[in-house]
Design an enzyme around this catalytic site. Structure first.
Site, PDB file in Angstrom:
ATOM      1  N   CYS A 130      -6.292 -56.873 -20.453  1.00  0.00           N
ATOM      2  CA  CYS A 130      -5.330 -56.647 -21.526  1.00  0.00           C
ATOM      3  C   CYS A 130      -3.926 -56.475 -20.939  1.00  0.00           C
ATOM      4  O   CYS A 130      -2.970 -57.113 -21.376  1.00  0.00           O
ATOM      5  CB  CYS A 130      -5.749 -55.415 -22.336  1.00  0.00           C
ATOM      6  SG  CYS A 130      -4.700 -55.081 -23.750  1.00  0.00           S
ATOM      7  N   CYS A 131      -3.808 -55.604 -19.916  1.00  0.00           N
ATOM      8  CA  CYS A 131      -2.515 -55.428 -19.252  1.00  0.00           C
ATOM      9  C   CYS A 131      -2.047 -56.742 -18.630  1.00  0.00           C
ATOM     10  O   CYS A 131      -0.852 -57.028 -18.586  1.00  0.00           O
ATOM     11  CB  CYS A 131      -2.611 -54.374 -18.152  1.00  0.00           C
ATOM     12  SG  CYS A 131      -2.574 -52.672 -18.730  1.00  0.00           S
ATOM     13  N   CYS A 212       1.486 -47.937 -23.961  1.00  0.00           N
ATOM     14  CA  CYS A 212       0.952 -48.417 -25.234  1.00  0.00           C
ATOM     15  C   CYS A 212       0.226 -47.282 -25.957  1.00  0.00           C
ATOM     16  O   CYS A 212      -0.407 -46.430 -25.324  1.00  0.00           O
ATOM     17  CB  CYS A 212      -0.036 -49.550 -24.984  1.00  0.00           C
ATOM     18  SG  CYS A 212       0.734 -51.012 -24.284  1.00  0.00           S
ATOM     19  N   CYS A 215      -3.474 -46.557 -25.194  1.00  0.00           N
ATOM     20  CA  CYS A 215      -3.859 -46.090 -23.857  1.00  0.00           C
ATOM     21  C   CYS A 215      -3.063 -44.876 -23.395  1.00  0.00           C
ATOM     22  O   CYS A 215      -2.996 -44.591 -22.204  1.00  0.00           O
ATOM     23  CB  CYS A 215      -3.683 -47.225 -22.857  1.00  0.00           C
ATOM     24  SG  CYS A 215      -4.607 -48.694 -23.285  1.00  0.00           S
ATOM     25  N   CYS A 238      -0.768 -50.332 -14.580  1.00  0.00           N
ATOM     26  CA  CYS A 238      -1.016 -51.444 -15.504  1.00  0.00           C
ATOM     27  C   CYS A 238      -1.161 -52.760 -14.754  1.00  0.00           C
ATOM     28  O   CYS A 238      -1.728 -53.713 -15.280  1.00  0.00           O
ATOM     29  CB  CYS A 238       0.100 -51.545 -16.528  1.00  0.00           C
ATOM     30  SG  CYS A 238       1.715 -51.861 -15.821  1.00  0.00           S
TER      31      CYS A 238
HETATM   32  S1  SF4 Z   1      -1.639 -50.270 -21.629  1.00  0.00           S
HETATM   33 FE1  SF4 Z   1      -3.491 -50.586 -22.858  1.00  0.00          FE
HETATM   34  S2  SF4 Z   1      -2.910 -51.684 -24.707  1.00  0.00           S
HETATM   35 FE2  SF4 Z   1      -1.194 -51.760 -23.268  1.00  0.00          FE
HETATM   36  S3  SF4 Z   1      -1.452 -53.715 -22.285  1.00  0.00           S
HETATM   37 FE3  SF4 Z   1      -2.491 -52.204 -20.991  1.00  0.00          FE
HETATM   38  S4  SF4 Z   1      -4.628 -52.067 -21.689  1.00  0.00           S
HETATM   39 FE4  SF4 Z   1      -3.419 -53.210 -23.221  1.00  0.00          FE
END
Ligand code: SF4
Length: 426
Positions: A130-131, A212, A215, A238
């Site tokens: 995701c990151c 985010c 998280c 991240c």
């Molecule tokens: S901090 Fe969480 S929601 Fe944001 S990009 Fe990374 S995994 Fe995704």
């Protein structure tokens, strides 16, 4: 006081930085205050440096310094699509308050989101990926236009950041500047108070490091500032501060971790070139050498990280001048008995000075690993189960004597075969 051109006039900037050396740079500016470090960085890389900001709990401090030097400096904000509404408001209010005129929101590629995170819940199942699509990729793209970037990281935040210097040189040859590296919580609070800087709206609610919404959680009294990030997960960064080859750090089921590198199996961020791929859009892809030559001009304009796949019989010398474009070179070993890849590896690393990842792909067996390493190969894509098991157990076998010396250390002029002993690094 800013030093006048300490790296010597007349040379291109990148050469000046390399020539002087990052260590010297840190030594020179070690005692300098954060404002001085930032000012010096902007002067070293005029028009070629960006500030990366999360508009989080501490961001006002570095952004205030930026505004006092040049409010038009590019400020990159990773608009992941997962932020608190309060953070998005803060981007507006803080930018207005400081008079910043060049704040750029970096958004993930919609195609990546559609493919990998159609339901928006990837952060739950695979936060590293995701990151990767929401932060690392958009930032990589944006940084392609800059020689350096500024972060707000500080030593006190985590143990990993405990040795953070003012200046870092990244593997993609950019300079990364951390003006607040030596600052602590009290320094931040004092600066914020002295300059009457607006606070992030969530700070008062107990959020000390704000990323985010999915998280980030509130931090209890006595906890590390960043302990509210990815709480309960084996993740503290991240990924935007990882170098290319260390970018996916998640622990994986063994079968998914196909690349052996730095003594362990890791997930492979790279893919193979596929029918229908476009030279101007692929990323993290090993492009076969003939395909690269056919579309060379387009590949050279492609801003994404690319790799090169070299098969036996490919003329590696035909791309010698372009090797710096690649982050990874994959050398094919189609059969155990085919040794041409060893020569290719030596040409790539010794003659052409390639310093990125060099990986062996194909029929990679345990008996070859030490020989491959001696030729400059640093990563191995291994499918052979006994080889995987041996590597996982640290059983590399021994190679006390070699017949063909490699590298400068192993080529004593006039040496006899019986005198050739493998060096300790083999
Ligand atoms: S901090 Fe969480 S929601 Fe944001 S990009 Fe990374 S995994 Fe995704």
């Amino acid at each position: 006081m800013a030093l006048a051109d300490p790296l010597g006039a007349g040379l291109p900037q990148s050469d000046r930085l390399r020539a002087f050396g990052i260590v010297a740079l840190n030594g020179m500016f070690d005692e300098m205050d954060a404002n001085g470090v930032l000012r010096q960085a902007v002067e070293l890389l005029p028009g070629d440096i960006a500030i990366v900001s999360s508009f989080g709990a501490d961001s006002a401090v570095i952004l205030h310094m930026v505004a006092s030097i040049d409010p038009g400096l590019p400020v990159l904000f990773l608009e992941t699509g997962k932020h608190f509404a309060e953070t998005l408001d803060y981007v507006e209010t803080l930018s207005r308050h400081l008079g910043l005129t060049n704040v750029r929101a970096l958004r993930p590629d919609p195609e990546d989101v559609r493919r990998f995170d159609p339901n928006g819940d990837l952060w739950e199942t695979d936060p590293d990926s995701c990151c990767h699509i929401r932060k690392t990729e958009p930032l990589d793209l944006a940084l392609a236009g800059f020689g350096g970037w500024v972060t707000g990281r500080k030593r006190f935040q985590t143990a990993d950041r405990g040795v953070l210097p003012h200046f870092e040189l990244t593997s993609d040859d950019r300079i990364k500047v951390n003006p607040l590296a030596y600052w602590n919580d009290s320094d931040i609070a004092a600066y914020r108070k002295a300059h009457d800087l607006p606070e992030h709206p969530l700070y008062a609610e107990g959020f000390r490091s704000i990323g985010c919404a999915s998280c980030t959680s509130v931090v209890a009294e006595g906890e590390d500032a960043r302990s509210g990030r990815w709480r309960g997960r084996n993740k503290t960064e991240c990924g935007i501060h990882f170098d290319v080859n260390a970018r996916i750090a998640r622990p994986l089921p063994v079968a998914e971790a196909t690349v052996f590198s730095n003594g362990r199996f890791i997930a492979d961020p790279w893919r193979d070139w596929a029918e229908g791929d476009a030279a101007d859009g692929v990323r993290y892809t090993h492009v076969p050498l003939p395909v690269f030559l056919e579309h060379r001009e387009t590949f050279l304009k492609n801003p994404h990280p690319l790799g090169l796949l070299v098969a036996p019989g490919d003329a590696i010398e035909s791309v010698a001048g372009d090797l710096g474009r690649f982050a990874s070179v994959a050398i094919a070993f189609p059969a155990f008995t085919d040794g041409r890849g060893y020569s290719t590896a030596r040409l790539v690393t010794e003659r052409y000075g390639f310093v990125g990842e060099v990986r062996a792909v194909g029929d990679v067996l345990i008996d070859q690993i030490r020989l491959m390493r001696r030729c400059g190969i640093t990563a191995f894509v291994v499918a052979h189960e006994p080889t995987r098991a041996a590597l996982a157990d640290g059983r590399l076998g021994d190679l006390p004597v070699y017949l063909q010396p490699v590298g400068r250390d192993e080529v004593p002029v006039g040496s006899r075969r019986f005198l050739r002993r493998a060096g300790p690094s083999a």
